[in-house]
Write a protein that holds these residues in place. Structure first.
Motif, PDB file in Angstrom:
ATOM      1  N   PRO A 193       0.670  -1.050  -0.099  1.00 20.45           N
ATOM      2  CA  PRO A 193       0.119   0.171   0.168  1.00 20.45           C
ATOM      3  C   PRO A 193       0.990   1.281  -0.009  1.00 20.45           C
ATOM      4  O   PRO A 193       1.817   1.138   0.623  1.00 20.45           O
ATOM      5  N   LEU A 194       0.450   2.296  -0.587  1.00 20.88           N
ATOM      6  CA  LEU A 194       1.398   3.403  -0.979  1.00 20.88           C
ATOM      7  C   LEU A 194       0.733   4.698  -0.012  1.00 20.88           C
ATOM      8  O   LEU A 194      -0.545   4.971  -0.204  1.00 20.88           O
ATOM      9  N   ILE A 195       1.582   5.430   0.550  1.00 20.70           N
ATOM     10  CA  ILE A 195       1.044   6.486   1.179  1.00 20.70           C
ATOM     11  C   ILE A 195       2.019   7.562   0.563  1.00 20.70           C
ATOM     12  O   ILE A 195       3.107   7.674   0.391  1.00 20.70           O
ATOM     13  N   THR A 196       1.245   8.548   0.032  1.00 21.33           N
ATOM     14  CA  THR A 196       1.926   9.614  -0.865  1.00 21.33           C
ATOM     15  C   THR A 196       1.311  11.185  -0.719  1.00 21.33           C
ATOM     16  O   THR A 196       0.464  11.279   0.156  1.00 21.33           O
ATOM     17  N   TYR A 197       1.862  11.891  -1.362  1.00 20.82           N
ATOM     18  CA  TYR A 197       1.329  13.395  -1.155  1.00 20.82           C
ATOM     19  C   TYR A 197       0.044  13.530  -2.094  1.00 20.82           C
ATOM     20  O   TYR A 197      -0.232  12.759  -3.042  1.00 20.82           O
ATOM     21  N   LEU A 212       2.653   5.697  -9.476  1.00 24.20           N
ATOM     22  CA  LEU A 212       1.277   6.177  -9.092  1.00 24.20           C
ATOM     23  C   LEU A 212       0.067   5.564  -9.823  1.00 24.20           C
ATOM     24  O   LEU A 212      -1.025   5.246  -9.531  1.00 24.20           O
ATOM     25  N   GLU A 213       0.272   5.244 -11.162  1.00 28.06           N
ATOM     26  CA  GLU A 213      -0.771   4.953 -12.097  1.00 28.06           C
ATOM     27  C   GLU A 213      -1.389   3.651 -11.566  1.00 28.06           C
ATOM     28  O   GLU A 213      -2.569   3.519 -11.620  1.00 28.06           O
ATOM     29  N   ASN A 214      -0.438   2.680 -11.432  1.00 26.86           N
ATOM     30  CA  ASN A 214      -1.147   1.161 -10.776  1.00 26.86           C
ATOM     31  C   ASN A 214      -0.855   1.119  -9.395  1.00 26.86           C
ATOM     32  O   ASN A 214      -1.105  -0.203  -9.052  1.00 26.86           O
ATOM     33  N   ALA A 215      -0.841   2.229  -8.811  1.00 28.45           N
ATOM     34  CA  ALA A 215      -0.305   1.767  -7.120  1.00 28.45           C
ATOM     35  C   ALA A 215      -1.772   1.626  -6.458  1.00 28.45           C
ATOM     36  O   ALA A 215      -2.897   2.180  -7.013  1.00 28.45           O
ATOM     37  N   ARG A 216      -1.634   0.912  -5.265  1.00 28.18           N
ATOM     38  CA  ARG A 216      -2.823   0.854  -4.377  1.00 28.18           C
ATOM     39  C   ARG A 216      -2.624   2.260  -3.054  1.00 28.18           C
ATOM     40  O   ARG A 216      -1.744   1.870  -2.352  1.00 28.18           O
ATOM     41  N   ILE A 217      -3.233   3.176  -3.379  1.00 23.99           N
ATOM     42  CA  ILE A 217      -2.862   4.291  -2.576  1.00 23.99           C
ATOM     43  C   ILE A 217      -3.903   4.349  -1.567  1.00 23.99           C
ATOM     44  O   ILE A 217      -5.075   4.175  -1.730  1.00 23.99           O
ATOM     45  N   ILE A 218      -3.467   4.307  -0.278  1.00 22.76           N
ATOM     46  CA  ILE A 218      -4.222   4.267   0.964  1.00 22.76           C
ATOM     47  C   ILE A 218      -4.540   5.703   1.622  1.00 22.76           C
ATOM     48  O   ILE A 218      -5.313   5.902   2.435  1.00 22.76           O
ATOM     49  N   TYR A 223       0.877  17.039   3.654  1.00 20.38           N
ATOM     50  CA  TYR A 223       2.187  16.923   5.101  1.00 20.38           C
ATOM     51  C   TYR A 223       2.689  15.709   5.252  1.00 20.38           C
ATOM     52  O   TYR A 223       2.151  14.625   5.462  1.00 20.38           O
ATOM     53  N   SER A 224       4.187  15.700   5.271  1.00 22.27           N
ATOM     54  CA  SER A 224       5.003  14.780   5.471  1.00 22.27           C
ATOM     55  C   SER A 224       4.651  14.118   6.636  1.00 22.27           C
ATOM     56  O   SER A 224       4.718  13.095   6.953  1.00 22.27           O
ATOM     57  N   GLU A 225       4.356  15.092   7.831  1.00 23.82           N
ATOM     58  CA  GLU A 225       4.180  14.429   9.073  1.00 23.82           C
ATOM     59  C   GLU A 225       3.134  13.510   9.181  1.00 23.82           C
ATOM     60  O   GLU A 225       3.005  12.376   9.842  1.00 23.82           O
ATOM     61  N   THR A 226       2.083  13.638   8.542  1.00 26.64           N
ATOM     62  CA  THR A 226       0.773  12.794   8.473  1.00 26.64           C
ATOM     63  C   THR A 226       1.266  11.629   7.827  1.00 26.64           C
ATOM     64  O   THR A 226       0.842  10.462   8.392  1.00 26.64           O
ATOM     65  N   MET A 227       1.818  11.391   6.588  1.00 28.69           N
ATOM     66  CA  MET A 227       2.291  10.285   5.972  1.00 28.69           C
ATOM     67  C   MET A 227       3.301   9.432   6.982  1.00 28.69           C
ATOM     68  O   MET A 227       3.134   8.088   6.964  1.00 28.69           O
ATOM     69  N   LEU A 228       4.004  10.128   7.677  1.00 30.81           N
ATOM     70  CA  LEU A 228       5.187   9.387   8.378  1.00 30.81           C
ATOM     71  C   LEU A 228       4.275   8.622   9.761  1.00 30.81           C
ATOM     72  O   LEU A 228       4.940   7.317  10.207  1.00 30.81           O
ATOM     73  N   VAL A 229       3.226   9.247  10.057  1.00 30.88           N
ATOM     74  CA  VAL A 229       2.387   8.629  11.301  1.00 30.88           C
ATOM     75  C   VAL A 229       2.087   7.159  10.725  1.00 30.88           C
ATOM     76  O   VAL A 229       2.106   6.188  11.497  1.00 30.88           O
ATOM     77  N   LEU A 235       1.399   0.780   7.965  1.00 30.21           N
ATOM     78  CA  LEU A 235       0.162   0.715   7.183  1.00 30.21           C
ATOM     79  C   LEU A 235       0.562   0.936   5.650  1.00 30.21           C
ATOM     80  O   LEU A 235      -0.359   0.786   4.816  1.00 30.21           O
ATOM     81  N   GLY A 236       1.734   1.205   5.310  1.00 30.82           N
ATOM     82  CA  GLY A 236       2.116   1.510   4.009  1.00 30.82           C
ATOM     83  C   GLY A 236       3.292   1.920   3.826  1.00 30.82           C
ATOM     84  O   GLY A 236       4.146   2.226   4.849  1.00 30.82           O
ATOM     85  N   VAL A 237       3.988   2.316   2.467  1.00 24.72           N
ATOM     86  CA  VAL A 237       5.407   2.878   2.393  1.00 24.72           C
ATOM     87  C   VAL A 237       5.117   4.294   1.497  1.00 24.72           C
ATOM     88  O   VAL A 237       3.876   4.426   0.996  1.00 24.72           O
ATOM     89  N   GLY A 238       6.075   4.819   1.881  1.00 29.77           N
ATOM     90  CA  GLY A 238       5.993   6.225   1.068  1.00 29.77           C
ATOM     91  C   GLY A 238       7.145   6.481   0.313  1.00 29.77           C
ATOM     92  O   GLY A 238       8.354   5.964   0.610  1.00 29.77           O
ATOM     93  N   ILE A 239       7.244   7.776  -0.540  1.00 31.83           N
ATOM     94  CA  ILE A 239       8.494   8.113  -1.241  1.00 31.83           C
ATOM     95  C   ILE A 239       8.554   9.855  -1.046  1.00 31.83           C
ATOM     96  O   ILE A 239       7.330  10.301  -1.136  1.00 31.83           O
TER      97      ILE A 239
END
Length: 293
Positions: A193-197, A212-218, A223-229, A235-239
């Protein structure tokens, strides 16, 4: 023709309404109407045409507006330039930036600017990319600091000056299997699962074709802070940009390089038809000294 007429004309063109322009300049509506009439008589042409309840620029008005903006800007800049030549910098500086820059990159620069140049009034406008383009075009801000070149789609001549570039890196929980890899491919990332901007950000635009075209975005967040939580809870990975990973405390999160070199470019956008004020030039110098290559 005088400076007051140019200011009245410029503001009326921006507002599309004489009454609104007069209110914004704290003068009477008849005073604005009179000066615009005198200006049209001198130029021997109509600068405005009525379109319902609004005034629209004629072709002659469009041409005149371009020159009027340049003249008004240069006249207002004279005092600042004289002070700059005497090693005294003053005036106003309005800066547009994104949420991440406002929190992580600009506070120290703004603090230094205010302390070293107390006669400069600095104001920060946190905005999305499209909003920053509009703020530049309407002269609400003097410059923008962002992860994106704003020249595309702009009617104005916007110039982009790169301050630094930053590679994108993977961030994941230390419990994630990707944490055991030295470099990670997009094919591996797509399994999680992807966590992104959000789509209005520069990082999203860089990644959209590659990942991102075929990613499963959750989760999508500005905000980077929200993503990092969410990432810390596995719950997922991010870039994210490497500079964010370097500047923040990442508890329970590991940083891994991508096997593809992808970078974002941070820099200053400004309207080249309007000369940079001394305050803006100094601000850019401070940014370059702190973060430049």
């Amino acid at each position: 023709m005088n400076f007051i007429q140019l200011e009245y004309f410029k503001k009326t063109a921006e507002c599309g309404n004489i009454t609104m322009a007069a209110k914004k300049m704290f003068v009477s509506q008849p005073a604005v109407s009179k000066q615009l009439k005198l200006l049209e008589e001198e130029l021997e042409c109509k600068l405005f045409a009525r379109r319902g309840n609004r005034l629209a620029l004629t072709l002659e008005g469009e041409l005149f507006l371009k020159h009027a903006k340049e003249i008004v800007s240069k006249v207002k800049n004279i005092k600042d330039e004289i002070n700059f030549s005497r090693k005294k910098v003053s005036g106003k500086l309005a800066i547009g930036c994104g949420a991440v820059s406002a929190k992580l990159l600009l506070p120290n620069i703004v603090d230094k600017m205010i302390k070293e140049y107390p006669d400069v009034e600095v104001s920060i406008f946190e905005a999305e990319t499209n909003e920053m383009r509009e703020l530049l075009e309407s002269d609400v801000i003097d410059i923008s600091f962002s992860a994106e070149d704003l020249r595309g789609g702009s009617e104005k001549k916007i110039e982009f000056k790169e301050i630094f570039s930053s590679e994108l890196v993977l961030v994941c929980s230390e419990k994630c299997a990707l944490a055991r890899m030295r470099k990670v491919s997009f094919e591996e990332i797509k399994k999680y699962p992807l966590i992104t901007y959000t789509p209005d950000t520069g990082v999203y635009r860089v990644l959209v074709k590659a990942l991102l075209e075929n990613a499963r975005i959750i989760l999508q967040s500005r905000y980077s802070e929200t993503m990092l939580v969410y990432i810390e809870k596995n719950l997922g990975v991010g870039i994210i940009p490497e500079y964010i990973a370097r500047l923040k405390s990442l508890n329970g999160i590991v940083v891994r390089k991508l096997d593809t070199d992808i970078k974002i470019h941070m820099g200053i956008n400004h309207d080249v038809s309007k000369p940079l004020s001394p305050a803006a030039r100094i601000f850019i110098e401070l940014l370059s000294a702190e973060y430049g290559k």
